[in-house]
Design a protein around this motif. Sequence first.
Motif, PDB file in Angstrom:
ATOM      1  N   LEU A 286       0.826  -1.209   0.000  1.00 33.73           N
ATOM      2  CA  LEU A 286       0.000   0.000   0.000  1.00 33.73           C
ATOM      3  C   LEU A 286       0.859   1.256   0.000  1.00 33.73           C
ATOM      4  O   LEU A 286       0.517   2.262  -0.635  1.00 33.73           O
ATOM      5  CB  LEU A 286      -0.925  -0.005   1.221  1.00 33.73           C
ATOM      6  N   ALA A 287       1.991   1.211   0.724  1.00 33.21           N
ATOM      7  CA  ALA A 287       2.881   2.380   0.765  1.00 33.21           C
ATOM      8  C   ALA A 287       3.432   2.682  -0.626  1.00 33.21           C
ATOM      9  O   ALA A 287       3.463   3.848  -1.056  1.00 33.21           O
ATOM     10  CB  ALA A 287       4.019   2.137   1.750  1.00 33.21           C
ATOM     11  N   ASP A 288       3.844   1.638  -1.349  1.00 34.58           N
ATOM     12  CA  ASP A 288       4.353   1.849  -2.704  1.00 34.58           C
ATOM     13  C   ASP A 288       3.238   2.312  -3.642  1.00 34.58           C
ATOM     14  O   ASP A 288       3.463   3.118  -4.553  1.00 34.58           O
ATOM     15  CB  ASP A 288       4.992   0.569  -3.236  1.00 34.58           C
ATOM     16  N   ALA A 289       2.022   1.783  -3.418  1.00 29.77           N
ATOM     17  CA  ALA A 289       0.892   2.210  -4.232  1.00 29.77           C
ATOM     18  C   ALA A 289       0.578   3.683  -4.000  1.00 29.77           C
ATOM     19  O   ALA A 289       0.336   4.441  -4.948  1.00 29.77           O
ATOM     20  CB  ALA A 289      -0.332   1.348  -3.930  1.00 29.77           C
ATOM     21  N   ASP A 290       0.605   4.106  -2.736  1.00 26.51           N
ATOM     22  CA  ASP A 290       0.337   5.509  -2.415  1.00 26.51           C
ATOM     23  C   ASP A 290       1.354   6.430  -3.081  1.00 26.51           C
ATOM     24  O   ASP A 290       1.023   7.561  -3.474  1.00 26.51           O
ATOM     25  CB  ASP A 290       0.366   5.724  -0.899  1.00 26.51           C
ATOM     26  N   ALA A 291       2.583   5.960  -3.225  1.00 22.51           N
ATOM     27  CA  ALA A 291       3.633   6.792  -3.816  1.00 22.51           C
ATOM     28  C   ALA A 291       3.378   7.058  -5.294  1.00 22.51           C
ATOM     29  O   ALA A 291       3.943   8.004  -5.863  1.00 22.51           O
ATOM     30  CB  ALA A 291       4.992   6.128  -3.629  1.00 22.51           C
ATOM     31  N   THR A 292       2.538   6.237  -5.932  1.00 27.84           N
ATOM     32  CA  THR A 292       2.237   6.443  -7.356  1.00 27.84           C
ATOM     33  C   THR A 292       1.051   7.383  -7.567  1.00 27.84           C
ATOM     34  O   THR A 292       0.776   7.759  -8.714  1.00 27.84           O
ATOM     35  CB  THR A 292       1.916   5.103  -8.051  1.00 27.84           C
TER      36      THR A 292
END
Length: 335
Positions: A286-292
């Motif tokens: 989710l953290a990597d998804a939020d970064a996009t």
Amino acid sequence: MPTLTIHSIGPGVTVQDLGRPGWTAQGLSTGGAADRLAILEAAALLGTPPQAGLEMMGFGGVFSTDTDTRIVLTGAHMQAAIDDSPAPHNTTILLRAGQRLNIGGAKHGTFGYLSFVGGIQTDPVLESRSTHLTAGIGAVLQAGNTLPLGTDSDTTSAPMRLTTDDRTTGGTIRVMPGPQTAFFSDDTKASFAQTTFVRSPRGNRQGVRLDHDGAGFSLDGALNITSDLIVPGDIQMTGEGVPYVLLSECQTIGGYPRIGTVLPADLPKLAQAAPGTKLRFAFISLADADATAVSDTTLLANLRKDCQPMIRDPHDIVDLLSYQLISGVTAGNDP
């Protein structure tokens, strides 16, 4: 008001913009363009806010306007010509009054978009002009229909072009975990990530089916899952374990288990995958998804920066003499 005339048209052509956010609680999904990025690309090229254009699913039609207006083709690469001259993709084009714009089948991708600098000016419903067939808003366009357009106040602007990454050939799609991802076993999730899927011919603006060889991706106790909120990008598993990826016109509530959700940034690649296109999925945190995550405002600003004037060969400009080629010349005896 300028008018667009439809002389012939393929199946499934509708008016679309960015849809109707904010009505989920009333049971109406956002809808709008299946490939939202194509609407933003058109706005960047034409120098306008995002506005309504034509979404063409697989095939276009023959169109004309009664006044000169700038247009642009985005999304799927479709065969296109104005009279006998090829019409380029992702490039602003001046469509002269009475000229015939002929848009054929998609060479690459599924959803093509035809946008006008003044936008299609049909009456908005719930603050959007998008057709939402499952909700009974608007209708598929037919030959003989006419649509009002906004006025183009600057038909002498230099053509602009935009170079974009290819999103019509499938590849790897990033997936973030959802509320039911943890219900699937580690083995099932690993198998899902290792499987090469093929975009099925079964699909529309609500969602697309993914075919694959081998066993389905079942979930024990799936019948006990309570129906809850679903969104475009959700990957639902049917009782047979067949995945469906939801698109812009999906319903708002669903009971099928979801193994994850396609990132909004990657959803245009899924929407543009033509039947037979190969797809793989990769889970990210989710953290990597939020970064996009990028807002439409920021994305549009970035696209505008990428737009460049198109350098044209004078030999290919059939209306060359209609342009002001020299300015500031005088007889030499002016005061």
